[in-house]
Design an enzyme around this catalytic site. Sequence first.
Site, PDB file in Angstrom:
ATOM      1  CE  LYS A   6      30.409  20.271  18.708  1.00 55.68           C
ATOM      2  NZ  LYS A   6      30.935  20.164  20.092  1.00 55.68           N
ATOM      3  NE  ARG A  65      36.578  17.855  17.911  1.00 53.99           N
ATOM      4  CZ  ARG A  65      35.352  17.362  17.965  1.00 53.99           C
ATOM      5  NH1 ARG A  65      34.635  17.237  16.875  1.00 53.99           N
ATOM      6  NH2 ARG A  65      34.832  17.017  19.127  1.00 53.99           N
ATOM      7  NE  ARG A  92      27.829  12.827  25.419  1.00 55.02           N
ATOM      8  CZ  ARG A  92      28.504  13.620  24.580  1.00 55.02           C
ATOM      9  NH1 ARG A  92      27.867  14.463  23.815  1.00 55.02           N
ATOM     10  NH2 ARG A  92      29.815  13.557  24.535  1.00 55.02           N
ATOM     11  NE  ARG A 125      30.836  10.013  22.542  1.00 54.21           N
ATOM     12  CZ  ARG A 125      30.854  11.229  22.011  1.00 54.21           C
ATOM     13  NH1 ARG A 125      29.732  11.743  21.521  1.00 54.21           N
ATOM     14  NH2 ARG A 125      31.956  11.921  21.976  1.00 54.21           N
ATOM     15  NE  ARG A 165      35.164  13.810  24.011  1.00 50.24           N
ATOM     16  CZ  ARG A 165      34.025  13.504  24.640  1.00 50.24           C
ATOM     17  NH1 ARG A 165      34.017  12.612  25.607  1.00 50.24           N
ATOM     18  NH2 ARG A 165      32.899  14.066  24.292  1.00 50.24           N
TER      19      ARG A 165
HETATM   20  P1  ADP Z   1      32.058  15.746  21.266  1.00 50.00           P
HETATM   21  O1  ADP Z   1      30.819  15.091  21.775  1.00 50.00           O
HETATM   22  O2  ADP Z   1      33.209  15.641  22.203  1.00 50.00           O
HETATM   23  O3  ADP Z   1      31.859  17.106  20.725  1.00 50.00           O
HETATM   24  P2  ADP Z   1      32.284  14.390  18.699  1.00 50.00           P
HETATM   25  O4  ADP Z   1      31.194  13.421  18.735  1.00 50.00           O
HETATM   26  O5  ADP Z   1      32.138  15.565  17.795  1.00 50.00           O
HETATM   27  O6  ADP Z   1      32.663  14.862  20.160  1.00 50.00           O
HETATM   28  O7  ADP Z   1      33.674  13.671  18.328  1.00 50.00           O
HETATM   29  C1  ADP Z   1      34.141  12.569  19.062  1.00 50.00           C
HETATM   30  C2  ADP Z   1      35.609  12.307  18.749  1.00 50.00           C
HETATM   31  O8  ADP Z   1      35.792  12.098  17.340  1.00 50.00           O
HETATM   32  C3  ADP Z   1      36.570  13.457  19.078  1.00 50.00           C
HETATM   33  O9  ADP Z   1      36.972  13.447  20.429  1.00 50.00           O
HETATM   34  C4  ADP Z   1      37.731  13.150  18.126  1.00 50.00           C
HETATM   35  O10 ADP Z   1      38.502  12.086  18.591  1.00 50.00           O
HETATM   36  C5  ADP Z   1      37.015  12.675  16.878  1.00 50.00           C
HETATM   37  N1  ADP Z   1      36.705  13.795  15.960  1.00 50.00           N
HETATM   38  C6  ADP Z   1      35.466  14.245  15.625  1.00 50.00           C
HETATM   39  N2  ADP Z   1      35.540  15.276  14.777  1.00 50.00           N
HETATM   40  C7  ADP Z   1      36.861  15.493  14.561  1.00 50.00           C
HETATM   41  C8  ADP Z   1      37.597  16.437  13.795  1.00 50.00           C
HETATM   42  N3  ADP Z   1      36.978  17.384  13.073  1.00 50.00           N
HETATM   43  N4  ADP Z   1      38.947  16.369  13.817  1.00 50.00           N
HETATM   44  C9  ADP Z   1      39.584  15.434  14.523  1.00 50.00           C
HETATM   45  N5  ADP Z   1      38.964  14.528  15.292  1.00 50.00           N
HETATM   46  C10 ADP Z   1      37.612  14.545  15.305  1.00 50.00           C
END
Ligand code: ADP
Length: 189
Positions: A14, A89, A128, A134, A145
């Site tokens: 994404k 989400r 990654r 991270r 996740r």
């Molecule tokens: P990924 O790389 O897993 O897609 P993101 O960078 O989008 O993850 O998000 C990292 C973390 O931030 C998620 O695992 C969650 O803990 C939190 N987070 C991000 N966006 C949301 C959301 N819309 N609702 C709830 N938690 C979120």
Amino acid sequence: MLNLVLFGPPGAGKGTQSEKLIEKYNLVHISTGDLFRAHIKNQTELGKQVSSLIADGQLVPDSITIAMLEKEIEKNPTAKGFIFDGFPRTVAQAEALDKFLESIGTSISGVVALDVDEAELTKRIAERKKISNRADDDADKLQKRIAEYFNKTIHVLPYYEQQGKLAKVNGIGDIDTIFNNISKEIDSF
Ligand code: ADP
């Protein structure tokens, strides 16, 4: 306005595709993950509230996430449109987003869901992890996740499908091919 949701599991690409899309369509990129990480880095009150949840691979509560998202939209009153990355989400987040956009006289134009199987996701995030630093990319947190995705987030898909706004794109292949396929869908929204 052109308001897009880029949807997909952790590691679907994404962020990579968003960067290309904001340039092509002149949109403001809102990534809730990036916003949370900035809050944590800057040690804000919000950052302190969410850091342990995020490090553990759990979702942040809807109320906190929705409030942060709405504030971010309001910071960009002249935007031609937004690309939402990592949001919504949960179905509650999707409903809140629709309501909020309606209150400012706009709506979601369409949703692109990147389709990537679990084996490929695990492989990509392991890669990654080598550069990202991270904590939530650690194998056990990553599993959490992915589980959050399949338990809570996947239900957002039928929500948009019922509205006739959902387009699925294969997220495996080279970046430019995926980008072209996404662009084709956006041009038909
Ligand atoms: P990924 O790389 O897993 O897609 P993101 O960078 O989008 O993850 O998000 C990292 C973390 O931030 C998620 O695992 C969650 O803990 C939190 N987070 C991000 N966006 C949301 C959301 N819309 N609702 C709830 N938690 C979120």
